[in-house]
Enzyme design. Structure first.
Site, short mmCIF file in Angstrom:
data_model
loop_
_atom_site.label_atom_id
_atom_site.label_comp_id
_atom_site.label_asym_id
_atom_site.label_seq_id
_atom_site.Cartn_x
_atom_site.Cartn_y
_atom_site.Cartn_z
N CYS A 18 12.03 -12.62 10.62
CA CYS A 18 13.43 -12.96 10.92
C CYS A 18 13.59 -14.44 11.24
CB CYS A 18 13.93 -12.16 12.11
SG CYS A 18 13.80 -10.39 11.92
N ASP A 19 12.69 -14.98 12.03
CA ASP A 19 12.89 -16.30 12.61
C ASP A 19 12.03 -17.40 12.00
OD1 ASP A 19 14.62 -14.98 14.27
OD2 ASP A 19 13.18 -14.77 15.91
N ARG A 28 0.08 4.85 12.37
CA ARG A 28 1.22 3.94 12.32
C ARG A 28 1.40 3.26 10.96
NH1 ARG A 28 -0.01 -0.03 15.33
NH2 ARG A 28 -2.03 0.59 16.14
N ALA A 64 3.46 3.34 7.04
CA ALA A 64 4.69 3.81 6.42
C ALA A 64 4.49 5.16 5.74
CB ALA A 64 5.19 2.77 5.41
N ASN A 93 0.81 -1.22 0.00
CA ASN A 93 0.00 0.00 0.00
C ASN A 93 0.84 1.27 0.00
OD1 ASN A 93 1.01 -0.23 2.57
ND2 ASN A 93 -0.98 -0.20 3.61
N CYS A 127 9.49 -11.61 15.87
CA CYS A 127 9.75 -11.33 14.46
C CYS A 127 9.63 -12.59 13.62
CB CYS A 127 11.14 -10.71 14.28
SG CYS A 127 11.50 -10.26 12.58
N VAL A 163 22.37 6.17 18.78
CA VAL A 163 22.53 7.34 19.65
C VAL A 163 22.32 6.89 21.09
CG1 VAL A 163 21.51 9.55 20.33
CG2 VAL A 163 21.95 9.05 17.92
#
Length: 542
Positions: free
Chosen positions: A216-217, A364, A366, A129, A213, A162
């Site tokens: 990832c996993d 929330r 992108a 989207n 995740c 940071v």
């Protein structure tokens, strides 16, 4: 999308000493005929430091070291005051960088490293989207394109976390893991982090069946052809459930309410998928298993009926916690920890702006994060101009212009060349091209040969194609390996291409590093660490 700290397991610290306890491989002895790289019994080796940072932690401030102290120890200290520093990446940070760079402000961007370069989209598959991509685009690819666009216009990018921000004095001070800078203005775009359930055995099974995740996993041998569960009812949870159908035998979507909160398109996709079962009004009370997760204790929130569900994995998709700790005591926050803004992006401190999910608890998306990044950059430009603080860097496009404009481009080209030289071997090694005098390799053939023949330290990096943190780590670790060329061997293993190796090695998530020397496993290092930590580990083992 949910913020994800995508990583493997946490380092296992031996209680018998200062070393790392490598788990017994008795459980995988039946696989050793396929992968003779692991030790048959538990070993504790004291060659490397066990003092590693946790792989999942929010961004926090560290001890305030004086400027004089830093100047005495750092060779990268800046003496000029920047127009603007952008803390964080993702759609908000990169969009802010693009707009600020095109306004000739030459922004300095701290993308993050352990704390999530590229933001939440680094842990997603297809983004369908975001305008301009009719065929869709993966989250990591979209972030890489945004990054290159920011770099093209002259943004100065640092893949560093940071650790400290001081807003009490002007110019503001921003300190990363490697440098300290002063700036007239700051854009904070640190996003949010995935929440956990907090069940009693969560820590016991974290990265041994419980993950935040799936991208990832999910490809881990731990979950292949086995039933798994996803907790949540929003877009992120549904997306993870659909993604996991590629690997799991069946996916159970555990929804605490009586309906899905996901968009209609995503909800319809899940409900129509025969490999997904949706359980409404279902809460997870606890998990069970012998070493690794094998089941969940559930309770129906309406009837109170309790049940068990046999699964090998549980993935969270249950919301966010804003990463606002860096500025928590310095700008105004709401009761949930989100930064309060006025006029869209302005915080309670003049010259400090917030973008993305750090202040957006509602949308929330992108595209909304990118929009707020644009607003923040335009607000910075107005603020600097109104206060006569702006230093303009003319013509920062690569398309030509002033001489000053070419410096950032040349620096970017040099950085790209260095990154290119730091890449791992282009193709997996085999009998025809294996050369033990080389430093970098790919694939299981090289790993088997090196395990038996190498007299160097061997570093093995396990990755998966859809793992966002893997994309961040590979160039970073490759550059570290370059510093030890000829002294160590480095092998990159794709767990999808070489699942037998990953299964025998007990890899439950990516990225994960293993270090071997003389057929001993010295260290297992999951997740993403700082360069200096990898250097310390390698130096200690040499």
């Amino acid at each position: 999308m949910l913020a994800r700290q995508c990583h493997g397991t946490t380092p296992r610290i031996s209680k018998r000493g200062e070393g790392i306890a490598v788990p017994s491989l008795a459980s995988v002895t039946h696989l050793q005929h396929r992968c003779p790289i692991l030790l048959p019994t538990t070993h504790v080796v004291n060659k490397a430091s066990a003092n590693l940072r946790p792989t999942s932690r929010p961004i926090t401030a560290t001890r305030a070291v004086s400027v004089q102290e830093r100047a005495a120890t750092s060779t990268q200290q800046k003496t000029t005051t920047e127009n603007v520093v952008i803390v964080g990446s993702g759609p908000a940070g990169y969009t802010a960088a693009i707009y600020a760079a095109r306004a000739n402000l030459k922004p300095v961007v701290f993308e993050g490293f352990q704390n999530g370069k590229g933001g939440q989209l680094m842990g997603t598959t297809e983004v369908e989207n975001f305008p301009g991509f009719p065929e869709g685009i993966t989250g990591p690819e979209l972030m890489e394109r945004m990054r290159k666009q920011a770099e093209r216009w002259g943004a100065e990018l640092y893949t560093e976390d940071v650790e400290f921000i001081d807003l009490s004095q002007r110019p503001f001070t921003i300190r990363s893991s490697d440098r300290e800078v002063k700036a007239h203005s700051i854009i904070i775009a640190t996003g949010a982090t995935a929440k956990r359930l907090g069940i009693p055995s969560e820590q016991t099974f974290w990265s041994k069946g419980i993950s935040a995740c799936a991208i990832c996993d999910g490809a881990s041998p731990l979950f292949k052809r086995k039933p798994v569960a996803v907790v949540g009812g929003g877009d992120s949870a549904v997306e993870e459930a659909v993604y996991l159908t590629k690997y799991a035998s069946h996916v159970h979507l555990l929804v605490r309410g009586d309906k899905l909160r996901a968009s209609k398109a995503m909800a319809d996709r899940a409900l129509a998928n025969p490999m997904i079962t949706v359980h409404f009004n279902t809460n997870v009370e606890d998990a069970t298993g012998n070493g690794v997760l094998s089941g969940l204790h559930l309770v129906n929130s309406k009837t109170g009926e309790k049940s068990t569900l046999d699964v090998a994995g549980m993935f969270y998709g249950i919301g966010h916690t804003p990463n606002s700790k860096l500025v928590a005591a310095q700008v105004e926050l709401d009761e949930k920890g989100y930064v309060k803004v006025r006029h869209g992006v302005s915080t309670s401190v003049d010259g400090v702006f917030a973008a993305g999910d750090l202040h957006d608890a509602e949308w929330r998306q992108a595209i909304t994060a990118a929009g707020s990044g644009c607003m923040a950059a335009l607000s910075v430009e107005r603020y600097l101009t109104a206060n006569s603080l702006v230093q303009e860097f003319k013509g920062t496009s690569v398309d030509g212009g002033h001489e000053e404009a070419q410096a950032p481009t040349q620096e970017a080209a040099a950085a790209a060349a260095a990154a290119s030289s730091s890449k791992s071997a282009a193709s997996p090694a085999d009998e025809s091209n294996f050369d033990i005098s080389a430093t970098k390799f790919r694939g299981q053939y090289a790993l088997r040969r090196l395990y038996h023949e190498s007299d160097r330290l061997i570093a093995v990096l396990y990755t998966s194609p859809t793992c966002g943190p893997c994309r961040s780590l590979k160039p970073i670790f490759n550059s570290v390996v370059d510093e030890y060329a000829g002294r160590i061997h480095y092998v990159e293993v794709d767990i999808e291409a070489d699942p037998e190796i990953a299964e025998a090695a007990g890899i439950s998530g990516t990225p994960t590093l293993q270090f071997f020397k003389d057929k001993e496993m010295l260290q297992l290092v999951p997740g993403v660490k700082q360069k200096r930590e990898y250097r310390e580990l390698i130096t200690a083992a040499l």
